[in-house]
Write a protein that holds these residues in place. Structure first.
Motif, mmCIF file in Angstrom:
data_model
loop_
_atom_site.group_PDB
_atom_site.id
_atom_site.type_symbol
_atom_site.label_atom_id
_atom_site.label_comp_id
_atom_site.label_asym_id
_atom_site.label_seq_id
_atom_site.Cartn_x
_atom_site.Cartn_y
_atom_site.Cartn_z
ATOM 1 N N ASP A 43 15.980 75.436 -52.638
ATOM 2 C CA ASP A 43 16.457 74.731 -51.429
ATOM 3 C C ASP A 43 18.541 75.308 -51.507
ATOM 4 O OD1 ASP A 43 14.221 73.580 -51.642
ATOM 5 O OD2 ASP A 43 14.870 72.467 -52.825
ATOM 6 N N TRP A 44 18.684 75.203 -52.432
ATOM 7 C CA TRP A 44 19.983 75.363 -52.129
ATOM 8 C C TRP A 44 20.661 76.561 -51.039
ATOM 9 C CZ3 TRP A 44 21.637 75.325 -58.211
ATOM 10 C CH2 TRP A 44 21.286 74.291 -58.786
ATOM 11 N N GLY A 45 19.872 77.644 -51.783
ATOM 12 C CA GLY A 45 20.031 78.456 -50.433
ATOM 13 C C GLY A 45 20.402 78.487 -48.599
ATOM 14 N N ARG A 46 19.020 77.429 -48.400
ATOM 15 C CA ARG A 46 18.657 77.730 -47.209
ATOM 16 C C ARG A 46 20.188 76.723 -46.512
ATOM 17 N NH1 ARG A 46 14.493 75.968 -49.791
ATOM 18 N NH2 ARG A 46 12.253 75.723 -49.064
ATOM 19 N N LEU A 47 21.137 75.806 -47.904
ATOM 20 C CA LEU A 47 22.170 75.641 -47.417
ATOM 21 C C LEU A 47 23.203 76.828 -47.648
ATOM 22 C CD1 LEU A 47 21.458 72.403 -47.411
ATOM 23 C CD2 LEU A 47 21.324 73.337 -45.277
ATOM 24 N N LEU A 89 28.361 74.828 -54.482
ATOM 25 C CA LEU A 89 29.489 73.529 -54.715
ATOM 26 C C LEU A 89 28.959 72.136 -54.315
ATOM 27 C CD1 LEU A 89 30.661 72.966 -51.425
ATOM 28 C CD2 LEU A 89 31.091 75.127 -51.774
ATOM 29 N N ARG A 90 29.738 71.471 -54.074
ATOM 30 C CA ARG A 90 29.401 69.920 -53.505
ATOM 31 C C ARG A 90 30.860 69.140 -52.922
ATOM 32 N NH1 ARG A 90 25.573 66.756 -57.446
ATOM 33 N NH2 ARG A 90 24.460 65.272 -54.681
ATOM 34 N N ILE A 91 30.632 68.553 -52.127
ATOM 35 C CA ILE A 91 31.790 67.967 -51.552
ATOM 36 C C ILE A 91 32.026 66.484 -51.921
ATOM 37 C CG2 ILE A 91 32.420 67.807 -49.159
ATOM 38 C CD1 ILE A 91 31.579 70.099 -48.184
ATOM 39 N N PHE A 99 28.577 61.923 -52.399
ATOM 40 C CA PHE A 99 29.054 63.569 -51.946
ATOM 41 C C PHE A 99 28.358 63.360 -50.545
ATOM 42 C CE2 PHE A 99 26.838 63.957 -56.743
ATOM 43 C CZ PHE A 99 28.652 65.294 -56.915
ATOM 44 N N VAL A 100 29.065 64.271 -50.048
ATOM 45 C CA VAL A 100 28.244 64.082 -48.673
ATOM 46 C C VAL A 100 27.614 65.582 -47.716
ATOM 47 C CG1 VAL A 100 30.849 62.723 -47.908
ATOM 48 C CG2 VAL A 100 30.419 64.946 -47.554
ATOM 49 N N LYS A 101 27.210 65.865 -47.049
ATOM 50 C CA LYS A 101 26.556 66.443 -45.892
ATOM 51 C C LYS A 101 28.089 67.380 -45.142
ATOM 52 C CE LYS A 101 23.684 64.029 -43.801
ATOM 53 N NZ LYS A 101 22.997 63.566 -42.796
ATOM 54 N N LEU A 102 27.812 68.814 -45.022
ATOM 55 C CA LEU A 102 28.954 69.279 -44.486
ATOM 56 C C LEU A 102 29.579 69.079 -42.590
ATOM 57 C CD1 LEU A 102 27.104 73.276 -44.143
ATOM 58 C CD2 LEU A 102 28.850 71.722 -45.957
ATOM 59 N N HIS A 113 23.649 69.909 -51.776
ATOM 60 C CA HIS A 113 23.643 71.261 -52.146
ATOM 61 C C HIS A 113 24.175 72.029 -51.543
ATOM 62 C CE1 HIS A 113 22.584 68.631 -56.491
ATOM 63 N NE2 HIS A 113 23.037 69.536 -56.785
ATOM 64 N N PHE A 114 25.218 73.047 -51.689
ATOM 65 C CA PHE A 114 25.130 74.441 -51.070
ATOM 66 C C PHE A 114 25.733 75.841 -51.497
ATOM 67 C CE2 PHE A 114 26.861 69.961 -48.944
ATOM 68 C CZ PHE A 114 26.476 70.089 -47.881
ATOM 69 N N LYS A 115 24.907 76.564 -51.497
ATOM 70 C CA LYS A 115 24.909 77.408 -52.295
ATOM 71 C C LYS A 115 26.701 78.232 -51.773
ATOM 72 C CE LYS A 115 22.641 80.547 -55.614
ATOM 73 N NZ LYS A 115 23.038 80.398 -56.841
ATOM 74 N N ILE A 116 27.091 79.116 -52.419
ATOM 75 C CA ILE A 116 28.042 79.680 -52.214
ATOM 76 C C ILE A 116 27.760 81.189 -52.211
ATOM 77 C CG2 ILE A 116 30.700 81.289 -52.971
ATOM 78 C CD1 ILE A 116 30.394 78.010 -54.929
#
Length: 124
Positions: A43-47, A89-91, A99-102, A113-116
């Motif tokens: 899931d994280w890897g998609r983002l 990472l998370r924002i 927590f927010v989206k991009l 959740h965003f994969k670095i």
């Protein structure tokens, strides 16, 4: 644009190589983080995101600071929390503590959740 990826990567390597082996508490934290990563990595890897771009957008000019197993970048409106174990990472919106989206809007757990990206996968 500043290269925040270099400092984050160095801190992550130091934490995993030098801190984790010396502390049962950190070993357990590491184990749990790797379990979460294995469970959610698809899931994280998609983002996947470029850490430098995220810092430029949400915490421009900030210098990351190590806080436990996270690397924290504090901006005027947002905080970027980069996990040094699982590489995501998370924002956080500083006004709402959500927590927010991009796009900066609040989101559900998988959306925030965003994969670095690894340096080799980052665009030049």
């Amino acid at each position: 644009m500043s290269d925040t990826k270099t400092a984050y990567s160095a801190a992550s390597k130091h934490y995993i190589k030098d801190v984790v082996p010396k502390s049962p508490t950190e070993q357990e934290r590491y184990r749990k983080a790797k379990e979460r990563e294995a469970k959610y990595n698809d899931d994280w890897g998609r983002l996947s995101v470029n850490l430098n771009d995220i810092i430029q957008q949400f915490a421009p000019g900030s210098t990351g600071k190590k806080k436990g197993y996270k690397y924290k970048y504090v901006g005027k409106d947002y905080i970027v929390l980069a996990d040094m174990i699982a590489g995501y990472l998370r924002i956080v919106d500083r006004r709402t503590s959500q927590f927010v989206k991009l796009d900066g809007t609040p989101g559900d757990d998988p959306e925030t959740h965003f994969k670095i990206l690894k340096r080799k996968d980052m665009r030049s």
